[in-house]
Design a protein around this motif. Structure first.
Motif, PDB file in Angstrom:
ATOM      1  N   ASN A  40       0.997  -0.893   0.292  1.00  0.00           N
ATOM      2  CA  ASN A  40       0.416   0.084   0.133  1.00  0.00           C
ATOM      3  C   ASN A  40       0.738   1.266  -0.415  1.00  0.00           C
ATOM      4  O   ASN A  40       0.671   2.515  -0.437  1.00  0.00           O
ATOM      5  CB  ASN A  40      -0.939   0.155   1.323  1.00  0.00           C
ATOM      6  N   TYR A  41       1.867   0.891   0.767  1.00  0.00           N
ATOM      7  CA  TYR A  41       2.953   2.429   0.885  1.00  0.00           C
ATOM      8  C   TYR A  41       3.199   2.713  -0.805  1.00  0.00           C
ATOM      9  O   TYR A  41       3.040   3.771  -0.940  1.00  0.00           O
ATOM     10  CB  TYR A  41       4.149   1.950   1.672  1.00  0.00           C
ATOM     11  N   ILE A  42       3.851   1.485  -1.468  1.00  0.00           N
ATOM     12  CA  ILE A  42       4.515   1.872  -2.482  1.00  0.00           C
ATOM     13  C   ILE A  42       4.051   2.550  -3.716  1.00  0.00           C
ATOM     14  O   ILE A  42       3.951   3.159  -4.481  1.00  0.00           O
ATOM     15  CB  ILE A  42       5.667   0.915  -2.855  1.00  0.00           C
ATOM     16  N   ARG A  43       2.588   1.849  -3.372  1.00  0.00           N
ATOM     17  CA  ARG A  43       1.429   2.471  -4.264  1.00  0.00           C
ATOM     18  C   ARG A  43       1.536   3.841  -4.106  1.00  0.00           C
ATOM     19  O   ARG A  43       0.448   4.336  -5.090  1.00  0.00           O
ATOM     20  CB  ARG A  43       0.073   1.603  -4.126  1.00  0.00           C
ATOM     21  N   LYS A  44       0.531   3.818  -2.894  1.00  0.00           N
ATOM     22  CA  LYS A  44       0.678   5.644  -3.158  1.00  0.00           C
ATOM     23  C   LYS A  44       1.535   6.890  -3.275  1.00  0.00           C
ATOM     24  O   LYS A  44       0.826   7.269  -3.685  1.00  0.00           O
ATOM     25  CB  LYS A  44       0.002   5.315  -1.105  1.00  0.00           C
ATOM     26  N   ASN A  45       2.926   6.053  -3.338  1.00  0.00           N
ATOM     27  CA  ASN A  45       4.219   7.216  -3.215  1.00  0.00           C
ATOM     28  C   ASN A  45       4.194   6.746  -4.804  1.00  0.00           C
ATOM     29  O   ASN A  45       5.525   7.332  -5.725  1.00  0.00           O
ATOM     30  CB  ASN A  45       5.107   6.957  -2.478  1.00  0.00           C
ATOM     31  N   HIS A  46       2.933   5.706  -5.456  1.00  0.00           N
ATOM     32  CA  HIS A  46       3.387   5.148  -7.416  1.00  0.00           C
ATOM     33  C   HIS A  46       5.064   4.879  -7.485  1.00  0.00           C
ATOM     34  O   HIS A  46       5.659   5.401  -8.473  1.00  0.00           O
ATOM     35  CB  HIS A  46       3.421   7.027  -7.877  1.00  0.00           C
ATOM     36  N   LYS A  47       5.365   4.223  -6.915  1.00  0.00           N
ATOM     37  CA  LYS A  47       6.627   3.483  -6.844  1.00  0.00           C
ATOM     38  C   LYS A  47       6.364   1.957  -6.776  1.00  0.00           C
ATOM     39  O   LYS A  47       7.175   1.322  -6.638  1.00  0.00           O
ATOM     40  CB  LYS A  47       7.523   3.466  -6.062  1.00  0.00           C
ATOM     41  N   GLU A  48       5.444   1.416  -7.068  1.00  0.00           N
ATOM     42  CA  GLU A  48       5.207   0.269  -7.691  1.00  0.00           C
ATOM     43  C   GLU A  48       5.808  -0.775  -8.898  1.00  0.00           C
ATOM     44  O   GLU A  48       6.222  -0.257  -9.703  1.00  0.00           O
ATOM     45  CB  GLU A  48       3.982  -0.047  -8.501  1.00  0.00           C
ATOM     46  N   LYS A  49       6.727  -1.739  -7.912  1.00  0.00           N
ATOM     47  CA  LYS A  49       7.127  -2.586  -8.819  1.00  0.00           C
ATOM     48  C   LYS A  49       7.191  -3.881  -7.735  1.00  0.00           C
ATOM     49  O   LYS A  49       6.635  -4.141  -6.733  1.00  0.00           O
ATOM     50  CB  LYS A  49       8.996  -2.236  -7.845  1.00  0.00           C
ATOM     51  N   PRO A  50       8.098  -5.098  -8.585  1.00  0.00           N
ATOM     52  CA  PRO A  50       8.336  -6.398  -8.196  1.00  0.00           C
ATOM     53  C   PRO A  50       8.157  -6.492  -6.893  1.00  0.00           C
ATOM     54  O   PRO A  50       9.799  -5.987  -6.428  1.00  0.00           O
ATOM     55  CB  PRO A  50       8.604  -7.549  -8.976  1.00  0.00           C
ATOM     56  N   LEU A  51       8.032  -6.996  -5.461  1.00  0.00           N
ATOM     57  CA  LEU A  51       8.674  -7.402  -4.583  1.00  0.00           C
ATOM     58  C   LEU A  51       9.199  -8.696  -4.510  1.00  0.00           C
ATOM     59  O   LEU A  51       9.223 -10.047  -4.615  1.00  0.00           O
ATOM     60  CB  LEU A  51       7.016  -7.197  -3.737  1.00  0.00           C
ATOM     61  N   HIS A  52      10.325  -8.735  -3.395  1.00  0.00           N
ATOM     62  CA  HIS A  52      11.249 -10.299  -3.760  1.00  0.00           C
ATOM     63  C   HIS A  52      10.932 -10.360  -1.536  1.00  0.00           C
ATOM     64  O   HIS A  52      11.894  -9.239  -1.100  1.00  0.00           O
ATOM     65  CB  HIS A  52      12.872 -10.066  -3.795  1.00  0.00           C
ATOM     66  N   LEU A  53      10.428 -11.562  -1.238  1.00  0.00           N
ATOM     67  CA  LEU A  53      10.456 -11.254   0.732  1.00  0.00           C
ATOM     68  C   LEU A  53      12.209 -12.333   0.758  1.00  0.00           C
ATOM     69  O   LEU A  53      12.628 -13.322   0.672  1.00  0.00           O
ATOM     70  CB  LEU A  53       9.737 -11.965   1.076  1.00  0.00           C
ATOM     71  N   VAL A  54      13.046 -10.836   1.078  1.00  0.00           N
ATOM     72  CA  VAL A  54      14.276 -11.383   0.888  1.00  0.00           C
ATOM     73  C   VAL A  54      14.671 -11.984   2.260  1.00  0.00           C
ATOM     74  O   VAL A  54      15.314 -12.988   2.505  1.00  0.00           O
ATOM     75  CB  VAL A  54      15.608 -10.489   0.532  1.00  0.00           C
ATOM     76  N   SER A  55      13.677 -11.939   3.188  1.00  0.00           N
ATOM     77  CA  SER A  55      14.453 -12.764   4.839  1.00  0.00           C
ATOM     78  C   SER A  55      13.229 -12.824   5.938  1.00  0.00           C
ATOM     79  O   SER A  55      12.306 -11.227   5.309  1.00  0.00           O
ATOM     80  CB  SER A  55      15.363 -11.865   5.542  1.00  0.00           C
ATOM     81  N   TRP A  56      12.646 -13.638   6.168  1.00  0.00           N
ATOM     82  CA  TRP A  56      11.463 -13.640   6.945  1.00  0.00           C
ATOM     83  C   TRP A  56      11.763 -15.242   7.639  1.00  0.00           C
ATOM     84  O   TRP A  56      12.546 -15.949   7.202  1.00  0.00           O
ATOM     85  CB  TRP A  56      10.506 -13.781   5.721  1.00  0.00           C
ATOM     86  N   ASN A  57      11.041 -14.758   8.651  1.00  0.00           N
ATOM     87  CA  ASN A  57      10.785 -16.055   9.919  1.00  0.00           C
ATOM     88  C   ASN A  57       9.362 -15.952  10.185  1.00  0.00           C
ATOM     89  O   ASN A  57       8.549 -15.187  10.666  1.00  0.00           O
ATOM     90  CB  ASN A  57      11.881 -15.784  10.653  1.00  0.00           C
ATOM     91  N   THR A  58       8.994 -17.108  10.856  1.00  0.00           N
ATOM     92  CA  THR A  58       7.630 -17.461  11.758  1.00  0.00           C
ATOM     93  C   THR A  58       7.502 -17.443  12.969  1.00  0.00           C
ATOM     94  O   THR A  58       8.695 -16.838  13.053  1.00  0.00           O
ATOM     95  CB  THR A  58       6.947 -18.595  10.910  1.00  0.00           C
ATOM     96  N   LEU A  59       7.284 -17.660  13.924  1.00  0.00           N
ATOM     97  CA  LEU A  59       7.195 -17.382  15.499  1.00  0.00           C
ATOM     98  C   LEU A  59       8.451 -18.941  15.409  1.00  0.00           C
ATOM     99  O   LEU A  59       8.098 -19.719  14.704  1.00  0.00           O
ATOM    100  CB  LEU A  59       6.275 -17.908  16.291  1.00  0.00           C
ATOM    101  N   THR A  60       9.472 -18.406  16.571  1.00  0.00           N
ATOM    102  CA  THR A  60      10.612 -19.868  16.441  1.00  0.00           C
ATOM    103  C   THR A  60      11.237 -19.851  17.969  1.00  0.00           C
ATOM    104  O   THR A  60      10.876 -18.877  18.521  1.00  0.00           O
ATOM    105  CB  THR A  60      11.249 -20.208  15.641  1.00  0.00           C
ATOM    106  N   GLY A  61      11.249 -20.931  18.641  1.00  0.00           N
ATOM    107  CA  GLY A  61      12.130 -20.402  20.276  1.00  0.00           C
ATOM    108  C   GLY A  61      12.879 -19.710  20.158  1.00  0.00           C
ATOM    109  O   GLY A  61      13.823 -19.439  18.945  1.00  0.00           O
ATOM    110  N   ASN A  62      13.158 -18.660  20.981  1.00  0.00           N
ATOM    111  CA  ASN A  62      14.911 -17.784  21.428  1.00  0.00           C
ATOM    112  C   ASN A  62      16.423 -18.283  22.363  1.00  0.00           C
ATOM    113  O   ASN A  62      16.802 -17.992  21.855  1.00  0.00           O
ATOM    114  CB  ASN A  62      14.756 -16.820  21.284  1.00  0.00           C
TER     115      ASN A  62
END
Length: 270
Positions: A40-62
């Motif tokens: 929504n942020y990049i659409r509002k600022n007219h900067k729409e480009k393909p998105l790549h989820l470079v790094s992510w994680n679900t809930l995990t133990g510490n």
């Protein structure tokens, strides 16, 4: 600029010193919600480009212990299923050693997920993504704990005991048993005929390398033979059976904590 890369991590909003469940419940939709806000942020600022989820994680133990015992196959599968339609690619570390060398400390790193362990053993993220890639056809029904598709050779059904709770619970067997579910499934309007059913079970006992590692532990250490056995046996199980359907199929499936049951319902052409 050709594309945007971004990171999202459910553990960002968790205080692991606080054992109250409310904060862990808030993390449930964190990945897809953050992705939506970014789009929504990049659409509002007219900067729409393909998105790549470079790094992510679900809930995990510490800690290494809670991280190893907290099985999260369904968490990874469901999160990847939801975000996949919003991005061009999803990133992973190839193995634990490279990931930890980047951080250069003795603590575990929680900002990303690895596909392999130290000795080529497959981590839960590998199998979760393998099931996601296996899922084919048109989605005909979907809920919080299930998704069913129809394709050219029959149907696929994924059942999930999707449980977003404090990883500490995974160290307490009594608490863990309360999170298991016996799900009653009724599938209507199946095309009548003969079918071959293939049922894959992916849970703490079938596909979690850490559980096998702990069961085969020794104070005298382990050698290459034991390591190879752990790697070879840490994978989802497979059952196969035949069924004759007259429009409907009803059954029970018992799912442990964050388990996945993946059914391939293949119509036999005579």
């Amino acid at each position: 600029m050709d594309f945007f890369g971004y990171e999202t991590n459910q553990n960002e909003i968790i205080d692991f010193e606080n054992l109250e469940d409310e904060r862990f419940a808030l993390a449930e939709n964190y990945i897809i919600e953050k992705t939506g806000k970014f789009k929504n942020y990049i659409r509002k600022n007219h900067k729409e480009k393909p998105l790549h989820l470079v790094s992510w994680n679900t809930l995990t133990g510490n800690t290494r212990y809670t991280n190893g015992t907290f099985f999260r196959g369904a968490l990874v599968f469901k999160s990847a299923l939801e975000v996949a339609k919003e991005v061009e690619s999803i990133g992973f570390w190839i193995n634990t050693e490279l990931h930890e060398n980047r951080v250069k400390n003795r603590g575990i790193s929680m900002e990303g997920m690895e596909l392999y362990h130290y000795f080529s053993g497959k981590r839960p993220a590998f199998f979760a993504l393998q099931f996601l890639r296996r899922l084919q056809g048109e989605i005909i029904v979907k809920g919080n704990e299930y998704v069913m598709t129809e394709n050219e050779w029959g149907y696929q059904l994924v059942l999930m005991n999707y449980t977003n709770v404090n990883p500490y619970y995974s160290t307490e067997e009594t608490l863990l048993k309360k999170l298991n579910k016996d799900i009653h499934v009724t599938i209507s309007n199946l095309e009548p005929g003969e079918y071959q059913i293939r049922k894959h079970i992916f849970d703490k006992e079938h596909g979690a390398l850490y559980n096998q590692w702990r069961n085969l532990n020794s104070k005298y250490g382990i050698d290459e033979e034991v390591i190879q056995y752990i790697v070879e046996t840490s994978q989802p199980s497979l059952e196969i059976f035949d069924k004759s359907f007259d429009k409907e199929w009803s059954f029970y499936s018992y799912l442990t904590f964050n388990a996945i049951h993946f059914f391939e319902i293949r119509k036999i052409i005579t």
